[in-house]
Design a protein around this motif. Structure first.
Motif, PDB file in Angstrom:
ATOM      1  N   PRO A  55     -12.579 -23.918  -3.246  1.00 23.82           N
ATOM      2  CA  PRO A  55     -11.265 -23.266  -3.232  1.00 23.82           C
ATOM      3  C   PRO A  55     -10.998 -22.427  -4.481  1.00 23.82           C
ATOM      4  O   PRO A  55     -10.222 -21.474  -4.422  1.00 23.82           O
ATOM      5  CB  PRO A  55     -10.277 -24.435  -3.142  1.00 23.82           C
ATOM      6  N   ALA A  56     -11.660 -22.730  -5.605  1.00 23.97           N
ATOM      7  CA  ALA A  56     -11.459 -21.967  -6.838  1.00 23.97           C
ATOM      8  C   ALA A  56     -11.940 -20.517  -6.700  1.00 23.97           C
ATOM      9  O   ALA A  56     -11.522 -19.650  -7.477  1.00 23.97           O
ATOM     10  CB  ALA A  56     -12.173 -22.650  -8.003  1.00 23.97           C
ATOM     11  N   LEU A  57     -12.794 -20.243  -5.722  1.00 27.39           N
ATOM     12  CA  LEU A  57     -13.255 -18.868  -5.520  1.00 27.39           C
ATOM     13  C   LEU A  57     -12.103 -17.942  -5.136  1.00 27.39           C
ATOM     14  O   LEU A  57     -12.141 -16.747  -5.434  1.00 27.39           O
ATOM     15  CB  LEU A  57     -14.341 -18.813  -4.443  1.00 27.39           C
ATOM     16  N   GLY A  58     -11.094 -18.468  -4.483  1.00 24.84           N
ATOM     17  CA  GLY A  58      -9.969 -17.643  -4.055  1.00 24.84           C
ATOM     18  C   GLY A  58      -9.266 -16.964  -5.218  1.00 24.84           C
ATOM     19  O   GLY A  58      -9.022 -15.755  -5.183  1.00 24.84           O
ATOM     20  N   ALA A  59      -8.950 -17.723  -6.254  1.00 25.55           N
ATOM     21  CA  ALA A  59      -8.278 -17.143  -7.422  1.00 25.55           C
ATOM     22  C   ALA A  59      -9.182 -16.118  -8.110  1.00 25.55           C
ATOM     23  O   ALA A  59      -8.703 -15.084  -8.597  1.00 25.55           O
ATOM     24  CB  ALA A  59      -7.871 -18.239  -8.402  1.00 25.55           C
ATOM     25  N   ARG A  60     -10.474 -16.398  -8.139  1.00 23.11           N
ATOM     26  CA  ARG A  60     -11.409 -15.461  -8.772  1.00 23.11           C
ATOM     27  C   ARG A  60     -11.503 -14.162  -7.967  1.00 23.11           C
ATOM     28  O   ARG A  60     -11.556 -13.079  -8.547  1.00 23.11           O
ATOM     29  CB  ARG A  60     -12.777 -16.111  -8.924  1.00 23.11           C
ATOM     30  N   LEU A  61     -11.529 -14.279  -6.650  1.00 26.87           N
ATOM     31  CA  LEU A  61     -11.554 -13.075  -5.819  1.00 26.87           C
ATOM     32  C   LEU A  61     -10.256 -12.286  -5.961  1.00 26.87           C
ATOM     33  O   LEU A  61     -10.270 -11.064  -6.093  1.00 26.87           O
ATOM     34  CB  LEU A  61     -11.783 -13.450  -4.351  1.00 26.87           C
ATOM     35  N   ALA A  62      -9.133 -12.977  -5.945  1.00 25.80           N
ATOM     36  CA  ALA A  62      -7.834 -12.309  -6.062  1.00 25.80           C
ATOM     37  C   ALA A  62      -7.667 -11.606  -7.403  1.00 25.80           C
ATOM     38  O   ALA A  62      -6.923 -10.620  -7.503  1.00 25.80           O
ATOM     39  CB  ALA A  62      -6.708 -13.324  -5.848  1.00 25.80           C
ATOM     40  N   ALA A  63      -8.350 -12.078  -8.437  1.00 27.83           N
ATOM     41  CA  ALA A  63      -8.242 -11.485  -9.768  1.00 27.83           C
ATOM     42  C   ALA A  63      -9.077 -10.208  -9.926  1.00 27.83           C
ATOM     43  O   ALA A  63      -8.894  -9.466 -10.889  1.00 27.83           O
ATOM     44  CB  ALA A  63      -8.661 -12.505 -10.829  1.00 27.83           C
ATOM     45  N   LEU A  64      -9.979  -9.958  -8.999  1.00 28.21           N
ATOM     46  CA  LEU A  64     -10.799  -8.746  -9.090  1.00 28.21           C
ATOM     47  C   LEU A  64      -9.932  -7.519  -8.814  1.00 28.21           C
ATOM     48  O   LEU A  64      -9.062  -7.550  -7.935  1.00 28.21           O
ATOM     49  CB  LEU A  64     -11.950  -8.804  -8.082  1.00 28.21           C
ATOM     50  N   PRO A  65     -10.165  -6.416  -9.533  1.00 30.96           N
ATOM     51  CA  PRO A  65      -9.354  -5.205  -9.347  1.00 30.96           C
ATOM     52  C   PRO A  65      -9.804  -4.389  -8.132  1.00 30.96           C
ATOM     53  O   PRO A  65     -10.436  -3.343  -8.248  1.00 30.96           O
ATOM     54  CB  PRO A  65      -9.569  -4.445 -10.662  1.00 30.96           C
ATOM     55  N   CYS A  66      -9.475  -4.914  -6.948  1.00 38.38           N
ATOM     56  CA  CYS A  66      -9.919  -4.281  -5.709  1.00 38.38           C
ATOM     57  C   CYS A  66      -9.014  -4.716  -4.567  1.00 38.38           C
ATOM     58  O   CYS A  66      -8.162  -5.582  -4.733  1.00 38.38           O
ATOM     59  CB  CYS A  66     -11.367  -4.698  -5.400  1.00 38.38           C
ATOM     60  N   GLU A  67      -9.242  -4.100  -3.416  1.00 39.08           N
ATOM     61  CA  GLU A  67      -8.593  -4.532  -2.184  1.00 39.08           C
ATOM     62  C   GLU A  67      -9.620  -5.320  -1.384  1.00 39.08           C
ATOM     63  O   GLU A  67     -10.645  -4.772  -0.976  1.00 39.08           O
ATOM     64  CB  GLU A  67      -8.110  -3.329  -1.377  1.00 39.08           C
ATOM     65  N   LEU A  68      -9.365  -6.603  -1.179  1.00 37.82           N
ATOM     66  CA  LEU A  68     -10.282  -7.451  -0.425  1.00 37.82           C
ATOM     67  C   LEU A  68     -10.161  -7.181   1.065  1.00 37.82           C
ATOM     68  O   LEU A  68      -9.054  -7.037   1.592  1.00 37.82           O
ATOM     69  CB  LEU A  68      -9.981  -8.933  -0.683  1.00 37.82           C
ATOM     70  N   VAL A  69     -11.324  -7.128   1.743  1.00 37.33           N
ATOM     71  CA  VAL A  69     -11.377  -6.881   3.183  1.00 37.33           C
ATOM     72  C   VAL A  69     -12.444  -7.807   3.771  1.00 37.33           C
ATOM     73  O   VAL A  69     -13.568  -7.870   3.253  1.00 37.33           O
ATOM     74  CB  VAL A  69     -11.771  -5.405   3.480  1.00 37.33           C
ATOM     75  N   TRP A  70     -12.114  -8.526   4.832  1.00 36.61           N
ATOM     76  CA  TRP A  70     -13.113  -9.359   5.494  1.00 36.61           C
ATOM     77  C   TRP A  70     -14.131  -8.466   6.192  1.00 36.61           C
ATOM     78  O   TRP A  70     -13.763  -7.593   6.972  1.00 36.61           O
ATOM     79  CB  TRP A  70     -12.473 -10.280   6.531  1.00 36.61           C
ATOM     80  N   ALA A  71     -15.413  -8.718   5.925  1.00 42.13           N
ATOM     81  CA  ALA A  71     -16.516  -8.007   6.586  1.00 42.13           C
ATOM     82  C   ALA A  71     -17.490  -9.070   7.081  1.00 42.13           C
ATOM     83  O   ALA A  71     -18.586  -9.237   6.557  1.00 42.13           O
ATOM     84  CB  ALA A  71     -17.187  -7.040   5.618  1.00 42.13           C
ATOM     85  N   THR A  72     -17.056  -9.811   8.081  1.00 43.47           N
ATOM     86  CA  THR A  72     -17.757 -10.996   8.541  1.00 43.47           C
ATOM     87  C   THR A  72     -17.669 -11.120  10.055  1.00 43.47           C
ATOM     88  O   THR A  72     -16.716 -10.613  10.664  1.00 43.47           O
ATOM     89  CB  THR A  72     -17.157 -12.262   7.873  1.00 43.47           C
ATOM     90  N   THR A  73     -18.616 -11.816  10.629  1.00 42.36           N
ATOM     91  CA  THR A  73     -18.545 -12.072  12.071  1.00 42.36           C
ATOM     92  C   THR A  73     -17.403 -13.026  12.404  1.00 42.36           C
ATOM     93  O   THR A  73     -17.050 -13.179  13.574  1.00 42.36           O
ATOM     94  CB  THR A  73     -19.878 -12.642  12.607  1.00 42.36           C
ATOM     95  N   TRP A  74     -16.816 -13.649  11.409  1.00 42.25           N
ATOM     96  CA  TRP A  74     -15.621 -14.463  11.648  1.00 42.25           C
ATOM     97  C   TRP A  74     -14.456 -13.579  12.084  1.00 42.25           C
ATOM     98  O   TRP A  74     -13.492 -14.060  12.664  1.00 42.25           O
ATOM     99  CB  TRP A  74     -15.215 -15.229  10.385  1.00 42.25           C
ATOM    100  N   GLU A  75     -14.494 -12.298  11.743  1.00 41.74           N
ATOM    101  CA  GLU A  75     -13.438 -11.338  12.015  1.00 41.74           C
ATOM    102  C   GLU A  75     -12.055 -11.934  11.717  1.00 41.74           C
ATOM    103  O   GLU A  75     -11.831 -12.432  10.624  1.00 41.74           O
ATOM    104  CB  GLU A  75     -13.557 -10.762  13.427  1.00 41.74           C
ATOM    105  N   TYR A  76     -11.112 -11.895  12.688  1.00 42.69           N
ATOM    106  CA  TYR A  76      -9.746 -12.363  12.421  1.00 42.69           C
ATOM    107  C   TYR A  76      -9.678 -13.861  12.151  1.00 42.69           C
ATOM    108  O   TYR A  76      -8.718 -14.339  11.534  1.00 42.69           O
ATOM    109  CB  TYR A  76      -8.796 -11.970  13.565  1.00 42.69           C
ATOM    110  N   GLU A  77     -10.667 -14.606  12.597  1.00 41.04           N
ATOM    111  CA  GLU A  77     -10.679 -16.040  12.300  1.00 41.04           C
ATOM    112  C   GLU A  77     -10.844 -16.304  10.803  1.00 41.04           C
ATOM    113  O   GLU A  77     -10.506 -17.384  10.333  1.00 41.04           O
ATOM    114  CB  GLU A  77     -11.766 -16.751  13.095  1.00 41.04           C
ATOM    115  N   ALA A  78     -11.330 -15.321  10.052  1.00 41.60           N
ATOM    116  CA  ALA A  78     -11.407 -15.482   8.597  1.00 41.60           C
ATOM    117  C   ALA A  78     -10.007 -15.652   8.009  1.00 41.60           C
ATOM    118  O   ALA A  78      -9.810 -16.433   7.074  1.00 41.60           O
ATOM    119  CB  ALA A  78     -12.120 -14.296   7.955  1.00 41.60           C
ATOM    120  N   ASN A  79      -9.026 -14.943   8.558  1.00 41.39           N
ATOM    121  CA  ASN A  79      -7.646 -15.123   8.092  1.00 41.39           C
ATOM    122  C   ASN A  79      -7.082 -16.469   8.527  1.00 41.39           C
ATOM    123  O   ASN A  79      -6.266 -17.060   7.833  1.00 41.39           O
ATOM    124  CB  ASN A  79      -6.753 -13.982   8.584  1.00 41.39           C
ATOM    125  N   GLN A  80      -7.521 -16.949   9.665  1.00 33.53           N
ATOM    126  CA  GLN A  80      -7.029 -18.231  10.169  1.00 33.53           C
ATOM    127  C   GLN A  80      -7.654 -19.410   9.420  1.00 33.53           C
ATOM    128  O   GLN A  80      -6.960 -20.377   9.113  1.00 33.53           O
ATOM    129  CB  GLN A  80      -7.340 -18.344  11.657  1.00 33.53           C
TER     130      GLN A  80
END
Length: 182
Positions: A55-80
């Motif tokens: 779970p600590a990866l979330g804060a590290r990803l959010a701190a990066l100076p970018c716009e995060l976008v899911w690029a996964t076969t999970w597609e919308y399930e990544a948000n779920q």
């Protein structure tokens, strides 16, 4: 600069990037570490591999100076399922089209879609299946800086990966228009 209010994109894969897999018993004698996911209680019972996401990866990803976008076969399930485990908000999702034609030999099936989705914006693609063919293809067709960053699927995102991503994103965010961050 990437334009006012438009940071570089970061296309994020899940399997092999956030959910490590494939390590041998020699590499990980005790198996993969597992985590209680405070942001998504009960998720580990529904999708057991989610327990491998730190779970600590979330804060590290959010701190990066970018716009995060899911690029996964999970597609919308990544948000779920994935975003709550990481404590991230709902993110934009790349939806994969049905491939009408095969990609050129050796080119990853995601590459052309990500290039189109970026619409010329600088981007990072973080995945465990990127090859030199993808790198060369993007370098020859994308007008702004792009970093295709391959993650070792046996360990997923590491401190070293975050160092590379953060440095590249900061350099691109401060670069004048038209420079090449490759």
């Amino acid at each position: 600069m990437t334009g006012p209010g438009r940071p570089p994109l970061l296309f994020l894969d899940v399997d092999g990037t956030l959910i490590p897999f494939g390590a041998t018993p020699e590499q990980l004698p005790g198996g993969y570490p597992t985590y209680d996911n405070p942001f998504a209680p009960g998720a580990n019972e529904i999708h057991p591999l989610l327990a491998r996401i730190d779970p600590a990866l979330g804060a590290r990803l959010a701190a990066l100076p970018c716009e995060l976008v899911w690029a996964t076969t999970w597609e919308y399930e990544a948000n779920q399922w994935i975003a709550p485990v990481l404590g991230l908000p709902e993110l934009p999702v790349v939806c994969w089209p049905d491939l009408v034609d095969e990609p050129p030999r050796g080119l990853h099936w995601k590459t052309r879609t990500l290039l189109a989705w970026s619409a010329g914006r600088p981007f990072v693609w973080v995945d465990d299946e990127i090859t030199g063919v993808d790198q060369a293809w993007v370098a020859g067709r994308h007008p702004t800086p792009a970093l295709l960053h391959r993650v070792d699927p046996s360990c997923g995102l590491t401190d070293r990966d975050f160092t590379v991503l953060d440095a590249w994103l900061r350099a691109v965010g401060n670069a004048p228009t038209g420079t090449d961050g490759r």
